[in-house]
Structure formats: structure tokens, C-alpha cells
Design a protein around this motif. Structure first.
Motif, PDB file in Angstrom:
ATOM      1  N   SER A 122       0.838  -1.192   0.000  1.00 48.10           N
ATOM      2  CA  SER A 122       0.000   0.000   0.000  1.00 48.10           C
ATOM      3  C   SER A 122       0.874   1.244   0.000  1.00 48.10           C
ATOM      4  N   SER A 123       0.238   2.380  -0.241  1.00 50.28           N
ATOM      5  CA  SER A 123       0.917   3.668  -0.193  1.00 50.28           C
ATOM      6  C   SER A 123       0.068   4.600   0.656  1.00 50.28           C
ATOM      7  N   VAL A 124       0.631   5.081   1.750  1.00 49.93           N
ATOM      8  CA  VAL A 124      -0.112   5.881   2.724  1.00 49.93           C
ATOM      9  C   VAL A 124       0.579   7.224   2.914  1.00 49.93           C
ATOM     10  N   TRP A 125      -0.210   8.287   2.879  1.00 50.30           N
ATOM     11  CA  TRP A 125       0.306   9.631   3.184  1.00 50.30           C
ATOM     12  C   TRP A 125      -0.734  10.307   4.058  1.00 50.30           C
ATOM     13  N   GLU A 126      -0.476  10.332   5.360  1.00 51.14           N
ATOM     14  CA  GLU A 126      -1.450  10.822   6.319  1.00 51.14           C
ATOM     15  C   GLU A 126      -0.899  12.030   7.072  1.00 51.14           C
ATOM     16  N   GLY A 127      -1.803  12.778   7.700  1.00 51.65           N
ATOM     17  CA  GLY A 127      -1.368  14.003   8.356  1.00 51.65           C
ATOM     18  C   GLY A 127      -2.133  14.336   9.613  1.00 51.65           C
ATOM     19  N   LEU A 128      -2.474  15.606   9.761  1.00 48.12           N
ATOM     20  CA  LEU A 128      -3.154  16.056  10.966  1.00 48.12           C
ATOM     21  C   LEU A 128      -4.519  15.378  11.128  1.00 48.12           C
ATOM     22  N   LYS A 129      -5.249  15.233  10.053  1.00 47.05           N
ATOM     23  CA  LYS A 129      -6.589  14.653  10.118  1.00 47.05           C
ATOM     24  C   LYS A 129      -6.544  13.226  10.657  1.00 47.05           C
ATOM     25  N   GLU A 130      -5.581  12.445  10.200  1.00 47.86           N
ATOM     26  CA  GLU A 130      -5.493  11.044  10.604  1.00 47.86           C
ATOM     27  C   GLU A 130      -4.708  10.847  11.891  1.00 47.86           C
ATOM     28  N   GLY A 131      -4.021  11.877  12.349  1.00 46.98           N
ATOM     29  CA  GLY A 131      -3.259  11.787  13.583  1.00 46.98           C
ATOM     30  C   GLY A 131      -1.820  11.362  13.421  1.00 46.98           C
ATOM     31  N   MET A 132      -1.349  11.218  12.175  1.00 45.67           N
ATOM     32  CA  MET A 132       0.055  10.847  11.977  1.00 45.67           C
ATOM     33  C   MET A 132       0.982  12.033  12.220  1.00 45.67           C
ATOM     34  N   VAL A 133       0.439  13.238  12.115  1.00 44.15           N
ATOM     35  CA  VAL A 133       1.158  14.467  12.461  1.00 44.15           C
ATOM     36  C   VAL A 133       0.387  15.141  13.594  1.00 44.15           C
ATOM     37  N   GLY A 134       1.097  15.562  14.609  1.00 41.86           N
ATOM     38  CA  GLY A 134       0.490  16.289  15.716  1.00 41.86           C
ATOM     39  C   GLY A 134       1.321  17.510  16.046  1.00 41.86           C
ATOM     40  N   MET A 135       0.857  18.303  16.980  1.00 46.65           N
ATOM     41  CA  MET A 135       1.578  19.492  17.409  1.00 46.65           C
ATOM     42  C   MET A 135       1.812  19.423  18.912  1.00 46.65           C
ATOM     43  N   ALA A 136       3.024  19.776  19.322  1.00 38.86           N
ATOM     44  CA  ALA A 136       3.341  19.863  20.748  1.00 38.86           C
ATOM     45  C   ALA A 136       2.591  21.050  21.354  1.00 38.86           C
ATOM     46  N   PRO A 137       2.450  21.086  22.665  1.00 37.54           N
ATOM     47  CA  PRO A 137       1.747  22.216  23.306  1.00 37.54           C
ATOM     48  C   PRO A 137       2.368  23.556  22.924  1.00 37.54           C
ATOM     49  N   TYR A 138       1.520  24.556  22.774  1.00 40.63           N
ATOM     50  CA  TYR A 138       1.998  25.893  22.462  1.00 40.63           C
ATOM     51  C   TYR A 138       2.641  26.524  23.698  1.00 40.63           C
ATOM     52  N   ASN A 139       3.705  27.264  23.465  1.00 40.79           N
ATOM     53  CA  ASN A 139       4.356  28.020  24.523  1.00 40.79           C
ATOM     54  C   ASN A 139       3.362  29.035  25.101  1.00 40.79           C
ATOM     55  N   GLU A 140       3.315  29.112  26.415  1.00 41.25           N
ATOM     56  CA  GLU A 140       2.386  30.042  27.064  1.00 41.25           C
ATOM     57  C   GLU A 140       2.686  31.502  26.734  1.00 41.25           C
ATOM     58  N   ALA A 141       3.888  31.754  26.208  1.00 47.20           N
ATOM     59  CA  ALA A 141       4.240  33.132  25.849  1.00 47.20           C
ATOM     60  C   ALA A 141       3.581  33.579  24.545  1.00 47.20           C
ATOM     61  N   ILE A 142       3.039  32.641  23.776  1.00 48.35           N
ATOM     62  CA  ILE A 142       2.383  33.008  22.517  1.00 48.35           C
ATOM     63  C   ILE A 142       1.055  33.703  22.834  1.00 48.35           C
ATOM     64  N   PRO A 143       0.834  34.906  22.310  1.00 48.57           N
ATOM     65  CA  PRO A 143      -0.434  35.608  22.580  1.00 48.57           C
ATOM     66  C   PRO A 143      -1.642  34.792  22.143  1.00 48.57           C
TER      67      PRO A 143
END
Length: 359
Positions: free
Chosen positions: A280-301
Motif C-alpha cells: 500500500s501507499s499511505v500519506w497521512e497528516g493532521l486529520k489522521e493523527g500521523m502528524v500532531g503538534m506539541a503544546p503551544y508556549n504560554e508566551a504566545i499571545p
């Protein structure tokens, strides 16, 4: 159960293991499925390899005694890779994950010689009857980083430490530039190449050079926390790579793309166990959960966090895309018309920079 095997001590398996690899299906279902991994860097890089090894451990946690994993770290992208793959197969591994773009040719050659062993290659584009490919849409996370950078930069000068100029990295650079320039049209992304995925010394030097050149927000497409440590010492905002790196820069780490391979690895191991594995060939991202984001720094407005979240949610629900036109190239030529979006095929072959990139 897992095992770390060095390239020097990885031994060839028994004749029985070799025979098993040549037969269809799982020969001894009562025995644990052996799963091998080869890594480009050390498991302690806190970046790319770390992310894959976290996923390997998730496989162990999910399946327990039903699987036995082995990994070989620090395998160069060249002839060594094919030798390690053959050794892993000879040791009885029925499924092997090859976790770097440069392992592609070695994976294809090994797969041809070992047709009953199943291979999973990360970020490549060549498949075979026993080779699947999987990739993550890292550029989606880069677009979120670029949005934040566009809001926070005071100089308009953004830095990017690149590993190698392959499409994945070029996509990342362009995604940061496009997203930042939607906020600040005069923003520039200055690129310094480390010519390595993991070299703390080179990464540190690249970070210093960019900061000395006037950069006030730093991104990296390399795997060590060294650039973040430099950024912390110089009071320059920066983004981590592949995992949450805030412990290395508590004040200046804004967020990071988090590579989440575990669900995919579990899915593919299960497919081998139940006999349903197919190429198979898979290309997944934010929607599928293969890419996520670490918590934002509290200093960001709060308004900047809201803008970043709007981009993230738009990508997930399909109302936004990092590569929607109008897009101009480095020469200022219109290459994507307003309202049009680059296709996956175009993205996967990306070898050009957008306006505002200095590389």
C-alpha cells in the motif's frame, strides 16, 4: 520484548529461519512475530529516530509476547543498509520497517531478493509486491509553525536549518514561507543546510549562523535539540522537530511537529498477524493523527494561538490547504493560480522554492 542489535554483532539466522522467510504466510503462528527496524540516527536523538522508536515500543505494548522487535540504529543510507536488511531477514524478521528516505534503493533490492519478507519504507515512492510505503504530511505542521512565526517575527527574517534538499524538506521550507507571508508579506526564510539528518555540531553552527544573520524565529528539519539549545541561549524563538523538545528550550520553544507513527505500525503488524497485509501507499497528516503538534508556549499571545488553530482546523476539515494559490516562485513568477491547489503528485516532486525563500 525488544533487542538492540549493532551492525557488527547482528548475526545471520538459522537455516530454519531462512526457510520460513521463503514460505507463504506465517509458518509458526504460535511463535512471536519478529519485526525489525533500521534507524538513520540514534534512538536518543529526541527527533526523527526517537519518534520511530516510540512507535516501536507502542507495538510492543499493544501485542506483548505476540511480537519480538529488533532495531539497528545509526545505519548509513548506502550499502550498509542493504546488508543490515538482509541480516534482519536472515534472523527471522518477517516484517521490516526502513525508516529513512535514503533506504529506498536498499529496501527495493532486499525485497526483490527476499520476496516473502514484508517491508515498510518511510517517505519513499517505490513499491513492490512486498514493499509498502508510508509518509506523513509534515508540511501541514510546518504551515502552523509558519503562521506563528509570521505573527511573532519582529524583523521578518526567519531561519530554517535543512538536512538535505529532498521534496519533504523543500515542502517544509515552502510551507513555512507561504504561511508566514500570508501574515507578513515581506517575511523571508533564510536556509542553511547541515547536509546531515543528525549532527549536533553542524546543527548548532547553522543555528548560530542564522541568528547572527538577523533571524529571530528558527525552524529546523534536522533531528537533534542542538538548535533549540542555541536558540534558548540567544533568546530567539524556535520550533522543535519530530517530538516535543520544550525541555531543551523551556522559554523559547514555541511548539513542534510531533511524528506519531504508532497507530500505523500497530495496524501493519496486525495485518501480518492476521494474514491481510498487502502492499500500500499511505500519506497521512493532521486529520489522521500521523502528524500532531506539541503544546503551544504560554508566551504566545492568545490571538496568535487562535490563528494557528484556525490553520490546523482548516487543514483537518478540508477548508484550508498550505499550498493553495496564488503562489509565486523565487523569481516572482505565478506558478499556482488563485484558488488552485498543488496536487499530491506535484508536492511529492517539489524541487523549487516559493517567493521569499533564500536558499
Amino acid at each position: 520484548m525488544s533487542m538492540l542489535v549493532s551492525r557488527r554483532t547482528l548475526l545471520a539466522g538459522s537455516a530454519a529461519a531462512l526457510a520460513a522467510s521463503a514460505l507463504p504466510g506465517r509458518v509458526w503462528a504460535a511463535d512471536p512475530l519478529k519485526v525489525g527496524f533500521i534507524y538513520i540516527g540514534p534512538v536518543g536523538d529526541y527527533g526523527w529516530t526517537h519518534g520511530h522508536d516510540v512507535a516501536r515500543r507502542e507495538v510492543e505494548a499493544k501485542f506483548g509476547d505476540k511480537v519480538k522487535t529488533t532495531f539497528v540504529e545509526n545505519v548509513p543510507e548506502g550499502p550498509d543498509a542493504e546488508r543490515v536488511l538482509r541480516q534482519l531477514a536472515q534472523a527471522g524478521n518477517e516484517l521490516i520497517f526502513t525508516t529513512s528516505f535514503g533506504y529506498m534503493n536498499a529496501t527495493i533490492r532486499a525485497a526483490k531478493a527476499l520476496p516473502k519478507v514484508k517491508f515498510e519504507h518511510a517517505t519513499g515512492y517505490q513499491t513492490a509486491p512486498n514493499v509498502s510505503i508510508y509518509n506523513a504530511r509534515f508540511y501541514e505542521g510546518r504551515a502552523i509553525c509558519g503562521t506563528i512565526a509570521g505573527h511573532l517575527t519582529k524583523t521578518g527574517n526567519l531561519g530554517y536549518i535543512g538536512s538535505f534538499p529532498i521534496p519533504e524538506v523543500v515542502m517544509g521550507i515552502n510551507a513555512v514561507a507561504l504561511s508566514a507571508r500570508r501574515i507578513r508579506p515581506d517575511a523571508k526564510v533564510k536556509v542553511v543546510w547541515a547536509n546531515s539528518w543528525y549532527d549536533p555540531g553542524k546543527e548548532s553552527d547553522a543555528a548560530k549562523a542564522l541568528i547572527d544573520g538577523g533571524v529571530d524565529v528558527l525552524s529546523q528539519h534536522t533531528d537533534s535539540p542542538a538548535p533549540l539549545q542555541v536558540a534558548e541561549s540567544r533568546n530567539v524563538y524556535a520550533f522543535g522537530q519530530a517530538s516535543d523538545m520544550r525541555s531543551f528550550a523551556p522559554k523559547m520553544h514555541l511548539t513542534a511537529i510531533v511524528d506519531a507513527w504508532g497507530e500505523y505500525y500497530i495496524r501493519r503488524v496486525q495485518a501480518v498477524i492476521d494474514g491481510s497485509w498487502k502492499t500500500s501507499s499511505v500519506w497521512e497528516g493532521l486529520k489522521e493523527g500521523m502528524v500532531g503538534m506539541a503544546p503551544y508556549n504560554e508566551a504566545i499571545p492568545a490571538d496568535v494561538v487562535a490563528a494557528a488553530e484556525k490553520v490546523r482546523q482548516g487543514i483537518i476539515d478540508g477548508t484550508g490547504h498550505p499550498f493553495v494559490g496564488p503562489i509565486k516562485n523565487q523569481k516572482g513568477e505565478l506558478v499556482v493560480k488563485e484558488g488552485e491547489t498543488l496536487s499530491d503528485e506535484q508536492l511529492l516532486k517539489m524541487d523549487w522554492y516559493v517567493e521569499g525563500v533564500e536558499a
